[in-house]
Write a protein that holds these residues in place. Sequence first.
Motif, PDB file in Angstrom:
ATOM      1  N   SER A   1     -27.307  52.321 109.512  1.00 34.08           N
ATOM      2  CA  SER A   1     -25.914  52.518 109.912  1.00 34.08           C
ATOM      3  C   SER A   1     -25.813  52.732 111.422  1.00 34.08           C
ATOM      4  N   THR A   2     -26.708  53.545 111.949  1.00 36.02           N
ATOM      5  CA  THR A   2     -26.718  53.816 113.388  1.00 36.02           C
ATOM      6  C   THR A   2     -27.017  52.545 114.172  1.00 36.02           C
ATOM      7  N   VAL A   3     -27.970  51.768 113.700  1.00 36.61           N
ATOM      8  CA  VAL A   3     -28.310  50.508 114.372  1.00 36.61           C
ATOM      9  C   VAL A   3     -27.119  49.553 114.351  1.00 36.61           C
ATOM     10  N   ASP A   4     -26.436  49.467 113.214  1.00 39.78           N
ATOM     11  CA  ASP A   4     -25.255  48.607 113.127  1.00 39.78           C
ATOM     12  C   ASP A   4     -24.166  49.054 114.098  1.00 39.78           C
ATOM     13  N   GLU A   5     -23.937  50.365 114.167  1.00 40.81           N
ATOM     14  CA  GLU A   5     -22.937  50.897 115.099  1.00 40.81           C
ATOM     15  C   GLU A   5     -23.333  50.613 116.543  1.00 40.81           C
ATOM     16  N   THR A   6     -24.611  50.782 116.836  1.00 39.36           N
ATOM     17  CA  THR A   6     -25.101  50.531 118.192  1.00 39.36           C
ATOM     18  C   THR A   6     -24.956  49.059 118.547  1.00 39.36           C
ATOM     19  N   ASN A   7     -25.276  48.173 117.613  1.00 38.60           N
ATOM     20  CA  ASN A   7     -25.113  46.740 117.860  1.00 38.60           C
ATOM     21  C   ASN A   7     -23.663  46.397 118.139  1.00 38.60           C
TER      22      ASN A   7
ATOM     23  N   VAL B   1     -49.960  66.712  88.198  1.00 40.56           N
ATOM     24  CA  VAL B   1     -49.644  65.321  88.526  1.00 40.56           C
ATOM     25  C   VAL B   1     -48.130  65.106  88.473  1.00 40.56           C
ATOM     26  N   ALA B   2     -47.483  65.687  87.454  1.00 43.01           N
ATOM     27  CA  ALA B   2     -46.026  65.558  87.325  1.00 43.01           C
ATOM     28  C   ALA B   2     -45.326  66.223  88.512  1.00 43.01           C
ATOM     29  N   ASP B   3     -45.820  67.377  88.952  1.00 46.00           N
ATOM     30  CA  ASP B   3     -45.238  68.063  90.107  1.00 46.00           C
ATOM     31  C   ASP B   3     -45.392  67.232  91.381  1.00 46.00           C
ATOM     32  N   ILE B   4     -46.573  66.672  91.543  1.00 48.64           N
ATOM     33  CA  ILE B   4     -46.826  65.826  92.713  1.00 48.64           C
ATOM     34  C   ILE B   4     -45.913  64.603  92.683  1.00 48.64           C
ATOM     35  N   ALA B   5     -45.771  64.002  91.517  1.00 47.02           N
ATOM     36  CA  ALA B   5     -44.906  62.829  91.379  1.00 47.02           C
ATOM     37  C   ALA B   5     -43.455  63.188  91.700  1.00 47.02           C
ATOM     38  N   GLU B   6     -43.012  64.354  91.257  1.00 48.22           N
ATOM     39  CA  GLU B   6     -41.644  64.791  91.534  1.00 48.22           C
ATOM     40  C   GLU B   6     -41.438  65.008  93.033  1.00 48.22           C
ATOM     41  N   ASP B   7     -42.428  65.633  93.686  1.00 54.80           N
ATOM     42  CA  ASP B   7     -42.340  65.827  95.136  1.00 54.80           C
ATOM     43  C   ASP B   7     -42.288  64.486  95.870  1.00 54.80           C
ATOM     44  N   LEU B   8     -43.127  63.553  95.449  1.00 54.22           N
ATOM     45  CA  LEU B   8     -43.123  62.229  96.067  1.00 54.22           C
ATOM     46  C   LEU B   8     -41.793  61.521  95.849  1.00 54.22           C
ATOM     47  N   TYR B   9     -41.230  61.662  94.661  1.00 50.44           N
ATOM     48  CA  TYR B   9     -39.934  61.054  94.351  1.00 50.44           C
ATOM     49  C   TYR B   9     -38.855  61.614  95.282  1.00 50.44           C
ATOM     50  N   LYS B  10     -38.878  62.940  95.492  1.00 51.28           N
ATOM     51  CA  LYS B  10     -37.912  63.565  96.401  1.00 51.28           C
ATOM     52  C   LYS B  10     -38.095  63.042  97.820  1.00 51.28           C
ATOM     53  N   LYS B  11     -39.336  62.933  98.268  1.00 54.04           N
ATOM     54  CA  LYS B  11     -39.618  62.455  99.618  1.00 54.04           C
ATOM     55  C   LYS B  11     -39.184  61.000  99.793  1.00 54.04           C
ATOM     56  N   VAL B  12     -39.416  60.199  98.767  1.00 55.87           N
ATOM     57  CA  VAL B  12     -38.992  58.799  98.829  1.00 55.87           C
ATOM     58  C   VAL B  12     -37.479  58.717  98.932  1.00 55.87           C
ATOM     59  N   ASN B  13     -36.786  59.533  98.182  1.00 53.95           N
ATOM     60  CA  ASN B  13     -35.322  59.539  98.246  1.00 53.95           C
ATOM     61  C   ASN B  13     -34.833  60.004  99.615  1.00 53.95           C
ATOM     62  N   GLU B  14     -35.509  61.015 100.191  1.00 56.77           N
ATOM     63  CA  GLU B  14     -35.158  61.472 101.531  1.00 56.77           C
ATOM     64  C   GLU B  14     -35.366  60.353 102.545  1.00 56.77           C
ATOM     65  N   LEU B  15     -36.494  59.656 102.428  1.00 58.23           N
ATOM     66  CA  LEU B  15     -36.772  58.544 103.334  1.00 58.23           C
ATOM     67  C   LEU B  15     -35.751  57.425 103.164  1.00 58.23           C
ATOM     68  N   LYS B  16     -35.350  57.181 101.929  1.00 58.57           N
ATOM     69  CA  LYS B  16     -34.343  56.152 101.663  1.00 58.57           C
ATOM     70  C   LYS B  16     -33.028  56.518 102.342  1.00 58.57           C
ATOM     71  N   THR B  17     -32.633  57.787 102.240  1.00 57.93           N
ATOM     72  CA  THR B  17     -31.404  58.250 102.888  1.00 57.93           C
ATOM     73  C   THR B  17     -31.515  58.133 104.405  1.00 57.93           C
ATOM     74  N   GLN B  18     -32.667  58.536 104.946  1.00 55.55           N
ATOM     75  CA  GLN B  18     -32.874  58.426 106.389  1.00 55.55           C
ATOM     76  C   GLN B  18     -32.817  56.978 106.845  1.00 55.55           C
ATOM     77  N   LEU B  19     -33.402  56.088 106.059  1.00 53.39           N
ATOM     78  CA  LEU B  19     -33.391  54.669 106.399  1.00 53.39           C
ATOM     79  C   LEU B  19     -31.975  54.119 106.372  1.00 53.39           C
ATOM     80  N   GLU B  20     -31.184  54.509 105.397  1.00 52.42           N
ATOM     81  CA  GLU B  20     -29.789  54.067 105.324  1.00 52.42           C
ATOM     82  C   GLU B  20     -29.005  54.572 106.531  1.00 52.42           C
ATOM     83  N   ASP B  21     -29.246  55.841 106.912  1.00 55.81           N
ATOM     84  CA  ASP B  21     -28.586  56.395 108.093  1.00 55.81           C
ATOM     85  C   ASP B  21     -29.001  55.645 109.347  1.00 55.81           C
ATOM     86  N   LEU B  22     -30.290  55.326 109.441  1.00 58.81           N
ATOM     87  CA  LEU B  22     -30.799  54.589 110.590  1.00 58.81           C
ATOM     88  C   LEU B  22     -30.169  53.201 110.663  1.00 58.81           C
TER      89      LEU B  22
END
Length: 91
Positions: A36-42, A13-34
């Motif tokens: 930024s891209t949307v702001d630049e495009t606007n 369960v701890a391993d799964i939670a750690e993997d999910l935490y990493k994925k959430v952080n990756e998604l957060k970074t991708q969302l921030e990049d997105l």
Amino acid sequence: MGLGSTAKKIQKVADIAEDLYKKVNELKTQLEDLRSTVDETNTRVDGMERELAEQRALIEALAEERGVDTEAVVAEVAADTDSDTAEAVSE
């Protein structure tokens, strides 16, 4: 059920939670990049719209100076575009 199997389950369960935490952080970074891209495009689109409006004003002023009816020209182009679109659809 012994403590060993419970510890394994907790570790799993701890391993799964750690993997999910990493994925959430990756998604957060991708969302921030997105965002930024949307702001630049606007910003770019706003600039292009401003330039287009300026160019249109200049062209209309030149056309008026030369006695060209810009509304008639725009209507003619729109009609040609509509007929081209209709032909493409029918093919």
